[in-house]
Scaffold this motif. Structure first.
Motif, mmCIF file in Angstrom:
data_model
loop_
_atom_site.group_PDB
_atom_site.id
_atom_site.type_symbol
_atom_site.label_atom_id
_atom_site.label_comp_id
_atom_site.label_asym_id
_atom_site.label_seq_id
_atom_site.Cartn_x
_atom_site.Cartn_y
_atom_site.Cartn_z
ATOM 1 N N ASN A 123 0.731 -1.066 -0.068
ATOM 2 C CA ASN A 123 -0.179 -0.083 0.092
ATOM 3 C C ASN A 123 0.832 1.340 -0.049
ATOM 4 O O ASN A 123 1.286 1.682 1.050
ATOM 5 N N VAL A 124 1.003 1.757 -1.329
ATOM 6 C CA VAL A 124 1.985 3.080 -1.421
ATOM 7 C C VAL A 124 0.943 4.352 -1.472
ATOM 8 O O VAL A 124 0.492 4.644 -2.421
ATOM 9 N N ALA A 125 0.962 4.813 -0.148
ATOM 10 C CA ALA A 125 0.037 6.014 -0.186
ATOM 11 C C ALA A 125 -1.270 5.768 -0.909
ATOM 12 O O ALA A 125 -1.839 6.847 -1.468
ATOM 13 N N GLU A 182 -2.183 3.730 -2.935
ATOM 14 C CA GLU A 182 -2.144 2.940 -4.161
ATOM 15 C C GLU A 182 -1.636 1.519 -3.902
ATOM 16 O O GLU A 182 -0.750 1.190 -3.274
ATOM 17 N N ASP A 233 7.642 3.124 5.356
ATOM 18 C CA ASP A 233 7.854 4.341 4.818
ATOM 19 C C ASP A 233 7.238 5.370 5.708
ATOM 20 O O ASP A 233 5.925 5.416 5.704
ATOM 21 N N MET A 263 6.444 8.737 5.066
ATOM 22 C CA MET A 263 5.507 9.445 4.297
ATOM 23 C C MET A 263 4.623 8.743 3.474
ATOM 24 O O MET A 263 3.290 9.174 3.622
ATOM 25 N N ARG A 264 4.721 7.497 3.142
ATOM 26 C CA ARG A 264 3.737 6.909 2.147
ATOM 27 C C ARG A 264 3.131 5.586 2.537
ATOM 28 O O ARG A 264 2.603 4.814 2.190
ATOM 29 N N GLY A 265 3.557 5.315 4.027
ATOM 30 C CA GLY A 265 3.067 4.093 4.624
ATOM 31 C C GLY A 265 3.985 2.761 4.370
ATOM 32 O O GLY A 265 4.422 2.194 4.946
ATOM 33 N N GLU A 266 3.963 2.547 3.034
ATOM 34 C CA GLU A 266 5.040 1.376 2.423
ATOM 35 C C GLU A 266 5.381 1.769 1.261
ATOM 36 O O GLU A 266 4.821 2.438 0.367
ATOM 37 N N VAL A 267 6.524 0.828 0.847
ATOM 38 C CA VAL A 267 7.326 1.299 -0.537
ATOM 39 C C VAL A 267 8.050 0.011 -0.997
ATOM 40 O O VAL A 267 8.204 -0.759 -0.091
ATOM 41 N N GLN A 276 4.499 4.692 -8.516
ATOM 42 C CA GLN A 276 4.190 4.029 -7.092
ATOM 43 C C GLN A 276 4.563 2.514 -7.117
ATOM 44 O O GLN A 276 5.114 2.124 -6.203
ATOM 45 N N ARG A 333 12.064 1.759 -4.145
ATOM 46 C CA ARG A 333 12.896 2.791 -3.244
ATOM 47 C C ARG A 333 14.479 2.562 -3.388
ATOM 48 O O ARG A 333 15.460 3.313 -3.526
#
Length: 461
Positions: free
Chosen positions: A368-370, A372, A399, A401-405, A432, A436
């Motif tokens: 789950n990227v922000a 997405e 992450d 800021m985005r939760g996960e990357v 997305q 990273r």
């Protein structure tokens, strides 16, 4: 005390009972010989266990066959354990020790103990353990009828018969190697040549030639090695030329194999999609230019549906249930009240051929990227197409800021440059989906069936 299960099915197989049925490095067994030894073993198991579940821990496929037949004949549940990861007996007397006048094959058997001694196991249970790629292995319980239905479904599709030998390199303590490399040939009368799962490409190819095999049952890593061997030695490709099917299962095929490098262009490669819980669901020919994640069409007798993107299945091969961490030692059914098994895999139907299924990841592995949703499998498929990549595994990382990357571990070909792969991914992936980090590694740890290990294997006691 014969039950109408695996022992009876092997006894009733096509072909002459005195012809070679099982071939190993140092000897050949006929069906009559296998059944006779198994009958003696079944009596020994009954004397020792009288109704308790037993565990077989061995890399010797002959022992696996004999003890499976013996346990089925005796009406004893049998648990198939990888000897490298199996739980050790907890107390004195748990392990079976053959007497001086008893078969040495009893040395591969012990009493089910501790978390292995689940309640409610049926007498004809065959228990296999999942790979443990995401943690502790879980026991999957299948009836003899489900195991036989699975083996016969694959054998019928691949054309197993007495005049068409099979070579198996997959480990037989897992459901894939056991059902398609051992039981499928035995119940269809096809002779099977067994090799250690760690063998040289030249030895595998030579075994195919020696028995004039029509089917090869192996893992993705084996085909990667065969591709390399075929590139160095033309004889490897020549030895495989008479195969009707080279079957792979357990994990994604290496990029070099999918791209048919090293003289493997003519190999009749089939990818098997299945699981310990459901058996084989699809078997599809791997062709150049296929859509990513193409699973093909369901096998005869397998029904599928997509519910909110998750692939669900019904068939005669479904397991009865699971036990392991979190089950309290009880058998938990794998199918829901409606009879459908939720695979946990995300799929969609092909636009060009609606009967074909396209796999794009695991529901539990979605990143789950922000907000997405990103499938690690889809990212891996793109990275694997890069000519400088030998192997890849993508996972989630927290992450702020985005939760996960996504992050990627990659095995690069000699001479490949990481910066070139990063540029490739920027052009091929959505923002997305872009990992990273790209961590170059010498190898990606994998389970015995080829799945990337997200966590190190653990003992489940």
């Amino acid at each position: 005390m014969m039950s109408p299960g695996i022992f009876a099915a092997v006894a009733a197989a096509a072909g002459r009972a005195t012809d070679p049925a099982l071939i190993t490095g140092d000897r050949s067994w006929s069906r009559d010989e296998l059944l006779a030894v198994a009958a003696e073993l079944s009596e020994a198991l009954l004397r020792r266990h009288a109704g308790g579940a037993v565990v077989v821990e061995t890399r010797d496929p002959v022992a696996t066959v004999l003890l499976t037949l013996a346990a089925d004949r005796a009406g004893l549940p049998l648990l198939h354990r990888d000897p490298a990861t199996g739980a050790r007996p907890a107390g004195p007397g748990a392990a079976v020790r053959p007497g001086a006048d008893e078969s040495p094959y009893l040395g591969s058997v012990r009493v089910a103990d501790g978390p292995e001694a689940a309640s409610g196991l049926p007498a004809d249970a065959q228990v296999f353990f999942t790979s443990g790629s995401t943690g502790v292995p879980t026991a999957v319980v299948r009836s003899s009828a489900a195991v036989l239905a699975d083996a016969r479904r694959v054998a019928d599709f691949l054309g197993y018969r007495p005049d068409a030998a099979v070579v198996c390199v997959a480990p037989t303590f897992h459901a894939y190697g056991f059902n398609y490399g051992l039981l499928g040939p035995l119940v269809s009368g096809a002779p099977v040549r067994l090799l250690p799962s760690r063998c040289l490409p030249s030895a595998c190819a030579a075994a195919v030639r020696a028995v004039d095999a029509r089917t090869l049952i192996a893992l993705p890593a084996h085909y990667g090695l065969l591709a390399q061997g075929a590139g160095r030695q033309g004889t490897v490709a020549q030895d495989l030329a008479r195969l009707n099917a080279a079957v792979s299962a357990g994990a994604a095929l290496p990029p070099a194999v999918r791209q048919r490098e090293g003289g493997m262009a003519e190999l009749p490669l089939y990818n098997c999609y299945g699981s310990s819980e459901a058996g084989a669901m699809t078997l599809t020919r791997v062709e150049p230019g296929q859509e990513a994640g193409d699973l093909g069409e369901p096998l005869p007798g397998v029904r599928v549906r997509l519910t909110e993107g998750e692939l669900q299945v019904q068939s005669s091969s479904l397991a009865l249930g699971r036990f392991g961490p979190g089950t309290g030692g009880r058998l938990v059914p794998v199918a829901g009240p409606d009879g459908w098994y939720r695979t946990g895999d995300l799929a969609r139907r092909s636009v060009t051929s609606p009967d074909r299924l396209l796999l794009y990841g695991r529901a539990a592995a979605v990143i789950n990227v922000a907000g997405e949703k990103v499938s690690p499998a889809e990212v891996e498929q793109v990275i694997a197409r890069h000519p400088g990549v030998l192997d890849v595994s993508v996972a989630a990382e927290a992450d702020e800021m985005r939760g996960e990357v996504p992050v990627a571990r990659v095995v690069l070909r000699p001479g490949a440059v990481l910066s070139g792969l990063v540029d490739w991914c920027r052009a091929e992936l959505a923002p997305q989906q872009m990992p990273r980090t790209f961590e170059p590694v010498d190898r990606i740890p994998r389970s015995a069936t080829g799945k990337a290990l997200r966590k190190p294997p653990q003992d489940d006691r």
